[in-house]
Design a protein around this motif. Structure first.
Motif, PDB file in Angstrom:
ATOM      1  N   ARG A 114     -60.406  -8.719 -46.171  1.00  0.00           N
ATOM      2  CA  ARG A 114     -60.803 -10.131 -46.271  1.00  0.00           C
ATOM      3  C   ARG A 114     -62.231 -10.303 -45.747  1.00  0.00           C
ATOM      4  O   ARG A 114     -62.444 -10.861 -44.672  1.00  0.00           O
ATOM      5  CB  ARG A 114     -59.849 -11.000 -45.471  1.00  0.00           C
ATOM      6  CG  ARG A 114     -58.462 -11.029 -46.055  1.00  0.00           C
ATOM      7  CD  ARG A 114     -57.607 -12.074 -45.354  1.00  0.00           C
ATOM      8  NE  ARG A 114     -56.285 -12.075 -45.930  1.00  0.00           N
ATOM      9  CZ  ARG A 114     -55.222 -11.527 -45.361  1.00  0.00           C
ATOM     10  NH1 ARG A 114     -55.329 -10.952 -44.189  1.00  0.00           N
ATOM     11  NH2 ARG A 114     -54.050 -11.576 -45.964  1.00  0.00           N
ATOM     12  N   PRO A 115     -63.216  -9.842 -46.498  1.00  0.00           N
ATOM     13  CA  PRO A 115     -64.596  -9.952 -46.015  1.00  0.00           C
ATOM     14  C   PRO A 115     -65.075 -11.400 -45.956  1.00  0.00           C
ATOM     15  O   PRO A 115     -64.640 -12.241 -46.738  1.00  0.00           O
ATOM     16  CB  PRO A 115     -65.404  -9.165 -47.046  1.00  0.00           C
ATOM     17  CG  PRO A 115     -64.586  -9.207 -48.285  1.00  0.00           C
ATOM     18  CD  PRO A 115     -63.153  -9.240 -47.822  1.00  0.00           C
ATOM     19  N   LYS A 116     -65.959 -11.657 -45.021  1.00  0.00           N
ATOM     20  CA  LYS A 116     -66.566 -12.985 -44.891  1.00  0.00           C
ATOM     21  C   LYS A 116     -67.910 -13.039 -45.616  1.00  0.00           C
ATOM     22  O   LYS A 116     -68.436 -14.117 -45.854  1.00  0.00           O
ATOM     23  CB  LYS A 116     -66.749 -13.328 -43.412  1.00  0.00           C
ATOM     24  CG  LYS A 116     -65.426 -13.487 -42.681  1.00  0.00           C
ATOM     25  CD  LYS A 116     -65.640 -13.820 -41.219  1.00  0.00           C
ATOM     26  CE  LYS A 116     -64.317 -13.939 -40.490  1.00  0.00           C
ATOM     27  NZ  LYS A 116     -64.514 -14.228 -39.069  1.00  0.00           N
ATOM     28  N   SER A 117     -68.453 -11.884 -45.948  1.00  0.00           N
ATOM     29  CA  SER A 117     -69.706 -11.828 -46.696  1.00  0.00           C
ATOM     30  C   SER A 117     -69.466 -12.355 -48.105  1.00  0.00           C
ATOM     31  O   SER A 117     -68.418 -12.141 -48.687  1.00  0.00           O
ATOM     32  CB  SER A 117     -70.206 -10.386 -46.786  1.00  0.00           C
ATOM     33  OG  SER A 117     -70.450  -9.865 -45.514  1.00  0.00           O
ATOM     34  N   VAL A 118     -70.471 -13.053 -48.621  1.00  0.00           N
ATOM     35  CA  VAL A 118     -70.352 -13.644 -49.948  1.00  0.00           C
ATOM     36  C   VAL A 118     -71.485 -13.127 -50.824  1.00  0.00           C
ATOM     37  O   VAL A 118     -72.642 -13.162 -50.438  1.00  0.00           O
ATOM     38  CB  VAL A 118     -70.417 -15.189 -49.872  1.00  0.00           C
ATOM     39  CG1 VAL A 118     -70.339 -15.801 -51.256  1.00  0.00           C
ATOM     40  CG2 VAL A 118     -69.299 -15.709 -48.991  1.00  0.00           C
ATOM     41  N   GLY A 119     -71.135 -12.645 -52.013  1.00  0.00           N
ATOM     42  CA  GLY A 119     -72.124 -12.169 -52.958  1.00  0.00           C
ATOM     43  C   GLY A 119     -72.315 -13.184 -54.075  1.00  0.00           C
ATOM     44  O   GLY A 119     -71.796 -14.297 -54.029  1.00  0.00           O
ATOM     45  N   THR A 120     -73.072 -12.775 -55.080  1.00  0.00           N
ATOM     46  CA  THR A 120     -73.324 -13.660 -56.217  1.00  0.00           C
ATOM     47  C   THR A 120     -73.204 -12.891 -57.526  1.00  0.00           C
ATOM     48  O   THR A 120     -73.374 -11.668 -57.571  1.00  0.00           O
ATOM     49  CB  THR A 120     -74.740 -14.272 -56.154  1.00  0.00           C
ATOM     50  OG1 THR A 120     -75.693 -13.214 -56.170  1.00  0.00           O
ATOM     51  CG2 THR A 120     -74.926 -15.132 -54.923  1.00  0.00           C
ATOM     52  N   VAL A 121     -72.916 -13.632 -58.583  1.00  0.00           N
ATOM     53  CA  VAL A 121     -72.935 -13.121 -59.947  1.00  0.00           C
ATOM     54  C   VAL A 121     -73.819 -14.077 -60.726  1.00  0.00           C
ATOM     55  O   VAL A 121     -73.556 -15.274 -60.774  1.00  0.00           O
ATOM     56  CB  VAL A 121     -71.520 -13.087 -60.574  1.00  0.00           C
ATOM     57  CG1 VAL A 121     -71.575 -12.593 -62.008  1.00  0.00           C
ATOM     58  CG2 VAL A 121     -70.577 -12.237 -59.745  1.00  0.00           C
ATOM     59  N   THR A 122     -74.887 -13.557 -61.311  1.00  0.00           N
ATOM     60  CA  THR A 122     -75.793 -14.399 -62.088  1.00  0.00           C
ATOM     61  C   THR A 122     -76.029 -13.759 -63.451  1.00  0.00           C
ATOM     62  O   THR A 122     -75.785 -12.558 -63.644  1.00  0.00           O
ATOM     63  CB  THR A 122     -77.153 -14.583 -61.375  1.00  0.00           C
ATOM     64  OG1 THR A 122     -77.711 -13.296 -61.114  1.00  0.00           O
ATOM     65  CG2 THR A 122     -76.992 -15.341 -60.081  1.00  0.00           C
ATOM     66  N   LEU A 123     -76.482 -14.572 -64.379  1.00  0.00           N
ATOM     67  CA  LEU A 123     -76.774 -14.075 -65.712  1.00  0.00           C
ATOM     68  C   LEU A 123     -78.145 -13.430 -65.745  1.00  0.00           C
ATOM     69  O   LEU A 123     -79.099 -13.937 -65.153  1.00  0.00           O
ATOM     70  CB  LEU A 123     -76.718 -15.212 -66.727  1.00  0.00           C
ATOM     71  CG  LEU A 123     -75.368 -15.913 -66.857  1.00  0.00           C
ATOM     72  CD1 LEU A 123     -75.475 -17.060 -67.847  1.00  0.00           C
ATOM     73  CD2 LEU A 123     -74.295 -14.929 -67.289  1.00  0.00           C
ATOM     74  N   MET A 124     -78.251 -12.313 -66.457  1.00  0.00           N
ATOM     75  CA  MET A 124     -79.526 -11.622 -66.582  1.00  0.00           C
ATOM     76  C   MET A 124     -80.431 -12.348 -67.583  1.00  0.00           C
ATOM     77  O   MET A 124     -81.635 -12.406 -67.413  1.00  0.00           O
ATOM     78  CB  MET A 124     -79.294 -10.184 -67.053  1.00  0.00           C
ATOM     79  CG  MET A 124     -80.560  -9.359 -67.159  1.00  0.00           C
ATOM     80  SD  MET A 124     -80.268  -7.682 -67.770  1.00  0.00           S
ATOM     81  CE  MET A 124     -79.337  -6.975 -66.434  1.00  0.00           C
ATOM     82  N   SER A 125     -79.801 -12.917 -68.622  1.00  0.00           N
ATOM     83  CA  SER A 125     -80.566 -13.600 -69.664  1.00  0.00           C
ATOM     84  C   SER A 125     -79.631 -14.531 -70.424  1.00  0.00           C
ATOM     85  O   SER A 125     -78.448 -14.636 -70.115  1.00  0.00           O
ATOM     86  CB  SER A 125     -81.191 -12.580 -70.618  1.00  0.00           C
ATOM     87  OG  SER A 125     -80.185 -11.970 -71.403  1.00  0.00           O
ATOM     88  N   LYS A 126     -80.147 -15.154 -71.440  1.00  0.00           N
ATOM     89  CA  LYS A 126     -79.327 -16.025 -72.291  1.00  0.00           C
ATOM     90  C   LYS A 126     -78.452 -15.222 -73.247  1.00  0.00           C
ATOM     91  O   LYS A 126     -77.511 -15.762 -73.823  1.00  0.00           O
ATOM     92  CB  LYS A 126     -80.223 -16.967 -73.094  1.00  0.00           C
ATOM     93  CG  LYS A 126     -80.929 -17.990 -72.249  1.00  0.00           C
ATOM     94  CD  LYS A 126     -81.781 -18.900 -73.103  1.00  0.00           C
ATOM     95  CE  LYS A 126     -82.501 -19.921 -72.247  1.00  0.00           C
ATOM     96  NZ  LYS A 126     -83.325 -20.824 -73.044  1.00  0.00           N
ATOM     97  N   ASN A 127     -78.769 -13.955 -73.401  1.00  0.00           N
ATOM     98  CA  ASN A 127     -77.998 -13.095 -74.301  1.00  0.00           C
ATOM     99  C   ASN A 127     -76.627 -12.812 -73.702  1.00  0.00           C
ATOM    100  O   ASN A 127     -76.523 -12.202 -72.634  1.00  0.00           O
ATOM    101  CB  ASN A 127     -78.758 -11.782 -74.523  1.00  0.00           C
ATOM    102  CG  ASN A 127     -78.067 -10.859 -75.510  1.00  0.00           C
ATOM    103  OD1 ASN A 127     -76.910 -11.036 -75.865  1.00  0.00           O
ATOM    104  ND2 ASN A 127     -78.809  -9.859 -75.961  1.00  0.00           N
ATOM    105  N   PRO A 128     -75.540 -13.213 -74.375  1.00  0.00           N
ATOM    106  CA  PRO A 128     -74.201 -13.016 -73.809  1.00  0.00           C
ATOM    107  C   PRO A 128     -73.786 -11.546 -73.726  1.00  0.00           C
ATOM    108  O   PRO A 128     -72.801 -11.220 -73.060  1.00  0.00           O
ATOM    109  CB  PRO A 128     -73.288 -13.794 -74.757  1.00  0.00           C
ATOM    110  CG  PRO A 128     -74.035 -13.860 -76.035  1.00  0.00           C
ATOM    111  CD  PRO A 128     -75.492 -13.884 -75.670  1.00  0.00           C
ATOM    112  N   PHE A 129     -74.524 -10.654 -74.387  1.00  0.00           N
ATOM    113  CA  PHE A 129     -74.173  -9.233 -74.357  1.00  0.00           C
ATOM    114  C   PHE A 129     -74.875  -8.473 -73.229  1.00  0.00           C
ATOM    115  O   PHE A 129     -74.549  -7.330 -72.952  1.00  0.00           O
ATOM    116  CB  PHE A 129     -74.483  -8.588 -75.717  1.00  0.00           C
ATOM    117  CG  PHE A 129     -73.659  -9.177 -76.818  1.00  0.00           C
ATOM    118  CD1 PHE A 129     -72.308  -8.888 -76.933  1.00  0.00           C
ATOM    119  CD2 PHE A 129     -74.225 -10.054 -77.726  1.00  0.00           C
ATOM    120  CE1 PHE A 129     -71.543  -9.439 -77.934  1.00  0.00           C
ATOM    121  CE2 PHE A 129     -73.470 -10.615 -78.735  1.00  0.00           C
ATOM    122  CZ  PHE A 129     -72.113 -10.311 -78.846  1.00  0.00           C
ATOM    123  N   ASP A 130     -75.827  -9.117 -72.572  1.00  0.00           N
ATOM    124  CA  ASP A 130     -76.465  -8.500 -71.412  1.00  0.00           C
ATOM    125  C   ASP A 130     -75.496  -8.535 -70.231  1.00  0.00           C
ATOM    126  O   ASP A 130     -74.780  -9.523 -70.033  1.00  0.00           O
ATOM    127  CB  ASP A 130     -77.750  -9.247 -71.020  1.00  0.00           C
ATOM    128  CG  ASP A 130     -78.903  -8.941 -71.949  1.00  0.00           C
ATOM    129  OD1 ASP A 130     -78.810  -7.942 -72.702  1.00  0.00           O
ATOM    130  OD2 ASP A 130     -79.888  -9.695 -71.931  1.00  0.00           O
TER     131      ASP A 130
END
Length: 82
Positions: free
Chosen positions: A4-20
């Motif tokens: 149960r980690p307290k650290s929080v990461g992120t997920v972001t989009l690389m570009s507008k291309n849905p295949f990236d």
């Protein structure tokens, strides 16, 4: 690995291309509590690994004594390499 980690990461989009692929930033051990718990776990693992019963059963040499007075993530990685 923390259950149960307290650290929080992120997920972001690389570009507008849905295949990236997305950009993942795990941000592991960024919370002080997570870091402290991992240091404690490393110390406990080292003590367990040095127990005579395990060394005899596995025919292993004692784990080298490495200082765990660690102040940042790079130090912990370096210290636990041996």
């Amino acid at each position: 690995m923390l259950a149960r980690p307290k650290s929080v990461g992120t997920v972001t989009l690389m570009s507008k291309n849905p295949f990236d692929p997305p950009v993942l930033d795990h941000n592991s051990l960024s919370h002080p509590d997570d870091f402290e718990l991992m240091v404690k776990a490393a110390k406990a693992s080292r003590r367990l690994g040095n127990a005579k019963i395990f060394r005899r059963a596995l025919g292993a040499e004692p784990i080298t004594k490495v200082s765990l007075h660690i102040y940042n993530k790079r130090d912990i990685e370096t210290s636990l390499e041996c």
